[in-house]
Design an enzyme around this catalytic site. Sequence first.
Site, PDB file in Angstrom:
ATOM      1  N   GLU A   1       0.854  -1.194   0.000  1.00  0.00           N
ATOM      2  CA  GLU A   1       0.000   0.000   0.000  1.00  0.00           C
ATOM      3  C   GLU A   1       0.892   1.248   0.000  1.00  0.00           C
ATOM      4  OE1 GLU A   1      -2.943   0.025   3.110  1.00  0.00           O
ATOM      5  OE2 GLU A   1      -3.649   2.048   2.593  1.00  0.00           O
TER       6      GLU A   1
ATOM      7  N   ASN B   1      -6.695   1.548   2.720  1.00  0.00           N
ATOM      8  CA  ASN B   1      -7.405   2.808   2.939  1.00  0.00           C
ATOM      9  C   ASN B   1      -6.951   3.886   1.951  1.00  0.00           C
ATOM     10  OD1 ASN B   1      -8.549   1.486   5.105  1.00  0.00           O
ATOM     11  ND2 ASN B   1      -7.203   2.414   6.637  1.00  0.00           N
TER      12      ASN B   1
ATOM     13  N   ASN C   1     -12.089  -0.666  -1.069  1.00  0.00           N
ATOM     14  CA  ASN C   1     -11.478  -1.250   0.126  1.00  0.00           C
ATOM     15  C   ASN C   1     -12.310  -0.911   1.363  1.00  0.00           C
ATOM     16  OD1 ASN C   1      -9.039  -2.348   1.689  1.00  0.00           O
ATOM     17  ND2 ASN C   1      -9.247  -0.292   2.571  1.00  0.00           N
ATOM     18  N   GLU C   2     -12.650  -1.910   2.146  1.00  0.00           N
ATOM     19  CA  GLU C   2     -13.323  -1.727   3.458  1.00  0.00           C
ATOM     20  C   GLU C   2     -14.367  -0.615   3.409  1.00  0.00           C
ATOM     21  OE1 GLU C   2     -10.317  -1.373   6.544  1.00  0.00           O
ATOM     22  OE2 GLU C   2      -9.743  -3.475   6.293  1.00  0.00           O
TER      23      GLU C   2
ATOM     24  N   TYR D   1      -7.061  -8.935  11.440  1.00  0.00           N
ATOM     25  CA  TYR D   1      -5.767  -8.792  12.122  1.00  0.00           C
ATOM     26  C   TYR D   1      -5.958  -9.236  13.569  1.00  0.00           C
ATOM     27  CZ  TYR D   1      -4.581  -5.749   8.172  1.00  0.00           C
ATOM     28  OH  TYR D   1      -4.342  -5.242   6.909  1.00  0.00           O
TER      29      TYR D   1
ATOM     30  N   GLU E   1      -6.580  -9.290   3.374  1.00  0.00           N
ATOM     31  CA  GLU E   1      -5.738  -8.681   4.421  1.00  0.00           C
ATOM     32  C   GLU E   1      -5.786  -9.587   5.647  1.00  0.00           C
ATOM     33  OE1 GLU E   1      -6.055  -4.521   5.434  1.00  0.00           O
ATOM     34  OE2 GLU E   1      -6.656  -4.001   3.386  1.00  0.00           O
TER      35      GLU E   1
ATOM     36  N   GLN F   1       1.246  -6.553   5.497  1.00  0.00           N
ATOM     37  CA  GLN F   1       1.592  -6.252   4.134  1.00  0.00           C
ATOM     38  C   GLN F   1       2.939  -6.926   3.833  1.00  0.00           C
ATOM     39  OE1 GLN F   1       0.956  -2.106   3.181  1.00  0.00           O
ATOM     40  NE2 GLN F   1      -1.051  -2.058   4.175  1.00  0.00           N
TER      41      GLN F   1
HETATM   42  O1  AHR Z   1      -3.147  -2.851   6.121  1.00  0.00           O
HETATM   43  C1  AHR Z   1      -3.357  -1.669   6.822  1.00  0.00           C
HETATM   44  C2  AHR Z   1      -4.785  -1.162   6.708  1.00  0.00           C
HETATM   45  O2  AHR Z   1      -5.649  -2.043   7.377  1.00  0.00           O
HETATM   46  C3  AHR Z   1      -5.367  -1.089   5.322  1.00  0.00           C
HETATM   47  O3  AHR Z   1      -5.060   0.102   4.689  1.00  0.00           O
HETATM   48  C4  AHR Z   1      -6.834  -1.188   5.564  1.00  0.00           C
HETATM   49  O4  AHR Z   1      -7.523  -1.763   4.494  1.00  0.00           O
HETATM   50  C5  AHR Z   1      -6.957  -1.983   6.854  1.00  0.00           C
HETATM   51  O5  AHR Z   1      -7.795  -1.368   7.749  1.00  0.00           O
END
Ligand code: AHR
Length: 496
Positions: A26, A71, A171-172, A243, A291, A346
């Site tokens: 990113e 993001n 994205n999201e 995450y 992700e 990432q």
């Molecule tokens: O990977 C970091 C961030 O986590 C990304 O930009 C977003 O999609 C997620 O919230």
Amino acid sequence: MKAKITLAKEFRIGDIDKRIYGSFIEHLGRAVYGGIYEPGHPTADENGLRQDVIELVKKLNVPVVRYPGGNFVSGYNWEDGVGPVADRPKRLDLAWGTTEPNAFGTNEFMAWCRKANAECMMAVNLGTRGPDEARNLVEYCNHKSGSYWADLRRSHGVEEPHNIKLWCLGNEMDGGWQMGAKTAVEYGRTALEASKLMKWTSPGIETVLCGSSSRNSPTFGTWETESLDIAYDSVDYVSLHQYYDNRPDDTPSFLAKTLELDEFIYSVICAVDYVKSKKRSKKTINLSFDEWNVWYHSNSIPYEKWSVAPPRLEDIYIFEDALMIGSMLITLLRHCDRIKIACLAQLVNVIAPIFTKTGGGVFEQTIYFPFMHLSNYGRGAALMPLVDCPKYDCKEFTDVPYLEAIATFDEEKDEMTVFCVNKSMDENVVLDLKLMDFDGYKPVEFISMDGYDKKAENTFDKVNVRPHDNPVPEADGSDVTVNLAPFSWNVIRFKK
Ligand code: AHR
């Protein structure tokens, strides 16, 4: 303690789509600037691409890399990142509070992908922009010539189209932190129209609908069914993001979170298939877990607002994170019949397995190694092992198996590999591996990571936490006994 794993070729879950070993870059922190791209760095090539980083990426064998966000993409004007660099505008990136210089953009990333032997998974901005800009980007990337955007690409020195196959529809989009966040219905409509125009522009591409930004999102479940109800016929995958952290410090609960991950995946499959049944559709939508990672070590580190590429999200991973990454990827593989794409988020510097010093060296973080083993040896088909092992209770979960395991079978190479985490912090496991129908297969290699303090980390000076070889276990007919050290990552390779 003792445990037993029984394996047979018939325990096949499905073929592993190699894209399950994808990752993510990113425009965030030092992922691009000072990460994959650093003109003037001693290892940089003529395009400013760091070769020391590319070497480590190649060893990870990452087949697909998502780009440019995250993001970031929800406020990105892709046109800012193409054409002569001197003419490109600097913009405020509202997602991460920094300034984006746009010295690196689509064509530079595609050149990087070619060097890294990876495909690109391109995300379009459906936050501040919409279907029109998305289809223009597809035309710029994939149309050969004779149209405005294709010829613009050619005028930028890129004669041949990039032919990008895989596209994320934003994205999201359910998250309030996202520029241009939407309701499920607003998003479903936008995604449908964007996907439709993108596919009309470049038939054969695949599109990924944004699922909820995590299992904890308040709209989780209804977001998937409502947006998919609208966009079902035009999209190919639904995304998942997750995450994990270990806060407060509770390692048994941390490592047990794969039980929750398993349930999360299962619920998204149910939501997706519910829409399929409601529509009486013959088409199956698969999952793109684009992700996933451990993320928390760097959360409170301050940065300078509106600076260019300040260090952000630079988690330094510890040994227990490596066990979690191994366990998470094993969990994804257990669903490889439906998860076709996944991206470790990432790849470089930003919550990443590869860490650089701007102007300096590079090292592999602890989490690099289990990913590398799975990505290199975990090809072919996944087999569901029958695991018989003791279980533990912890604050957040009960009945957590001490062993997290998967086997993969590569018929072409006559290889079978067992991957296994021993989550016990103090007890070894004497594992009886029972192979039902693997006549002629013998253990050839036993790699592990063990014996480290759970907080041990790697540095530029010393990649302390790394795999080592063990004596190859002896086979007794179809039985192989393997000693798994306490708190360990294990790879047992068999060949015919
Ligand atoms: O990977 C970091 C961030 O986590 C990304 O930009 C977003 O999609 C997620 O919230």
